[in-house]
Write an enzyme that holds these catalytic residues in place. Structure first.
Site, mmCIF file in Angstrom:
data_model
loop_
_atom_site.group_PDB
_atom_site.id
_atom_site.type_symbol
_atom_site.label_atom_id
_atom_site.label_comp_id
_atom_site.label_asym_id
_atom_site.label_seq_id
_atom_site.Cartn_x
_atom_site.Cartn_y
_atom_site.Cartn_z
ATOM 1 N N LYS A 117 0.235 3.772 -2.781
ATOM 2 C CA LYS A 117 -0.727 4.875 -2.714
ATOM 3 C C LYS A 117 -0.037 6.238 -2.644
ATOM 4 O O LYS A 117 -0.647 7.260 -2.981
ATOM 5 C CB LYS A 117 -1.668 4.687 -1.525
ATOM 6 C CG LYS A 117 -2.598 3.480 -1.644
ATOM 7 C CD LYS A 117 -3.520 3.379 -0.441
ATOM 8 C CE LYS A 117 -4.520 2.231 -0.588
ATOM 9 N NZ LYS A 117 -3.915 0.913 -0.423
ATOM 10 N N SER A 131 0.794 -1.243 0.000
ATOM 11 C CA SER A 131 0.000 0.000 0.000
ATOM 12 C C SER A 131 0.815 1.276 0.000
ATOM 13 O O SER A 131 0.237 2.365 -0.130
ATOM 14 C CB SER A 131 -0.960 0.009 1.198
ATOM 15 O OG SER A 131 -2.131 -0.709 0.893
ATOM 16 N N SER A 188 -5.837 4.033 4.156
ATOM 17 C CA SER A 188 -5.338 3.073 3.161
ATOM 18 C C SER A 188 -6.518 2.550 2.332
ATOM 19 O O SER A 188 -6.734 1.345 2.191
ATOM 20 C CB SER A 188 -4.598 1.909 3.819
ATOM 21 O OG SER A 188 -3.738 1.279 2.879
#
Length: 460
Positions: free
Chosen positions: A117, A114, A299
């Site tokens: 991102k 993640s 997230s």
């Protein structure tokens, strides 16, 4: 000195959170000020300025550089933790000069999970601008008496009742859109319509070919479509996602339209809105800066994929997984921050993504630079150690760094990453990326090891 720095910065965090909470209590949902036909009109509250939490970290970061030998010694020892496995990379950069303060496998491509991102949100802020909004519209159809619900790619559009205490950022309301549509139709003398929907803003598959097959069934993300409500969840709080988010949103809209006194004579299903169609009503998302902050703090996989596709549209590429990945890299190239970044989606769910630790640390340095104010929501959106988002429960009893570290986490099977920024003991602003993608089994051990690395940087 460390204790005084901790007290001052934690106080600033709490003050900022108080300001945000106060603003949120004063904000009023769009649905609450609109009325159903025949009801009394409530008084409209005065406008309230939108306030977001500012950077906790020292923006200038102009303290002395940490001693390289001391930093290298601490990090080298911590990188040897067996909980991190056999493939680990690390990078620490000075924000002001861009100089590498520490590197170990810094240029190796590592699965970022993640922390991908960060690339997506930086690209969205740079390409779309922090004040852009995603629009969901209703337009007139090609046939008389027909209307089309047109998706604009906003996964935060909600069909739920507004909460008792308004939240910030406020999501766009499907009920508001239905009510505005009903009012406009009635004003034109129309009380019966055929309704269809257009989700053609996005192209290609709705599930990435590089994703593992369990991601959607397990609720990690919804199929990516340009029209959905409540991130495609089957119910509030549920991880389960509907199989066709566009159809579910359309069904909810038709039901709401009927509630507001417009008869839906026929279901039109999926269609294409005329290019020059007259707009009847619209609702808009929160601004991109707030969407980017949400993406990082929570997230949010669905929001990340939506932002990546919006970048693709803005950059003139197909709004698909492939087009979005190419567009993100195109924007990062303009920012001189694309080196070491290879992505196949916007959320980081793809195990094929590869980002070098130096690339992530460099990307964060670009976002934190005073020369790039449009990118500063990256700083305000990253979770705060011991306080917010995915770092709210991290760093254990290490009170000395609570409030001092902002970072994005990343976790997949066998992958654990942490990338962010902090000030050193003497007030130098630095960025870091610690990444491991050969992590042995043992839930939480790798995360704790990464936290110790970040804490070592803050204490240097």
């Amino acid at each position: 000195m460390l204790r005084e720095r901790w007290v001052a910065l934690v106080t600033l965090v709490l003050l900022q959170l108080f300001v945000v909470a106060a603003g949120a209590h004063l904000l009023t949902s769009d649905l609450l000020v609109e009325k159903a036909p025949g009801s009394a009109t409530p008084a409209k509250p005065p406008p309230v300025p939108v306030v977001t939490a500012g950077p906790v970290l020292v923006a200038g970061g102009n303290g002395p550089l940490p001693a390289k030998g001391t930093l290298a010694g601490r990090l080298t020892e911590a990188l040897g933790d067996p909980a991190l496995g056999g493939h680990v990379g690390a990078a620490v950069l000075d924000v002001e000069t861009g100089a590498m303060l520490f590197g170990s496998g810094a240029d190796d491509g590592i699965t970022p999970a993640s922390t991908t991102k960060l690339a997506t949100t930086v690209a969205s802020l740079a390409s779309l601008g922090p004040d852009a909004r995603l629009r969901t519209r209703v337009v007139r159809g090609a046939a008389p008496g027909s209307i089309v619900l047109v998706g604009g790619g906003d996964p935060t559009l909600t069909a739920r009742r507004p909460p008792a205490v308004p939240v910030y950022p406020q999501p766009a309301s499907l009920a508001s859109l239905a009510l505005r549509t009903a009012r406009a139709l009635k004003a034109a003398g129309t009380t019966k319509v055929t309704v269809s929907y257009d989700d053609g803003l996005y192209t290609g598959p709705s599930i990435a070919p590089t994703w593992k097959p369990n991601y959607v069934p397990d609720g990690e993300a919804a199929p990516v479509t340009a029209l959905m409500v409540d991130e495609g969840r089957v119910a509030p709080g549920s991880r389960q996602r509907v199989s066709d988010p566009s159809r579910a949103a359309y069904t909810a809209f038709v039901s709401l339209l009927s509630k507001y006194g417009v008869t839906v004579s026929k279901s039109g299903g999926r269609s294409k809105a005329p290019a020059t169609a007259q707009e009847i009503a619209r609702v808009e998302s929160a601004p991109v800066y707030a969407l980017a902050e949400r993406t990082l703090t929570l997230s949010d996989n669905d929001m990340a994929e939506a932002l990546a596709r919006q970048v693709a549209i803005k950059e003139g590429r197909p709004a698909s997984f492939e087009g979005a990945a190419a567009a993100v890299r195109q924007v990062l190239t303009r920012l001189k921050a694309a080196q070491g970044v290879q992505v196949f989606d916007g959320s980081g769910l793809s195990p094929k993504n590869r980002i070098a630790p130096a690339g992530l640390a460099r990307l964060l340095a670009v976002a934190a630079s005073p020369a790039n104010p449009r990118l500063h929501p990256i700083v305000t959106g990253m979770p705060i150690a011991g306080f917010t988002g995915t770092l709210g429960h991290r760093f254990g009893k290490n009170d000395a760094v609570h409030g001092l570290i902002r970072a994005k986490t990343g976790t997949l099977n066998g992958v654990s990453t942490l990338a962010g920024m902090t000030t050193t003991r003497d007030g130098r602003l630095v960025t870091f990326a610690f990444m491991a993608d050969d992590v042995p089994p043992g839930w939480g051990k790798a995360e704790a090891a990464l936290d110790r690395l970040a804490a070592a940087v803050a204490a240097s």
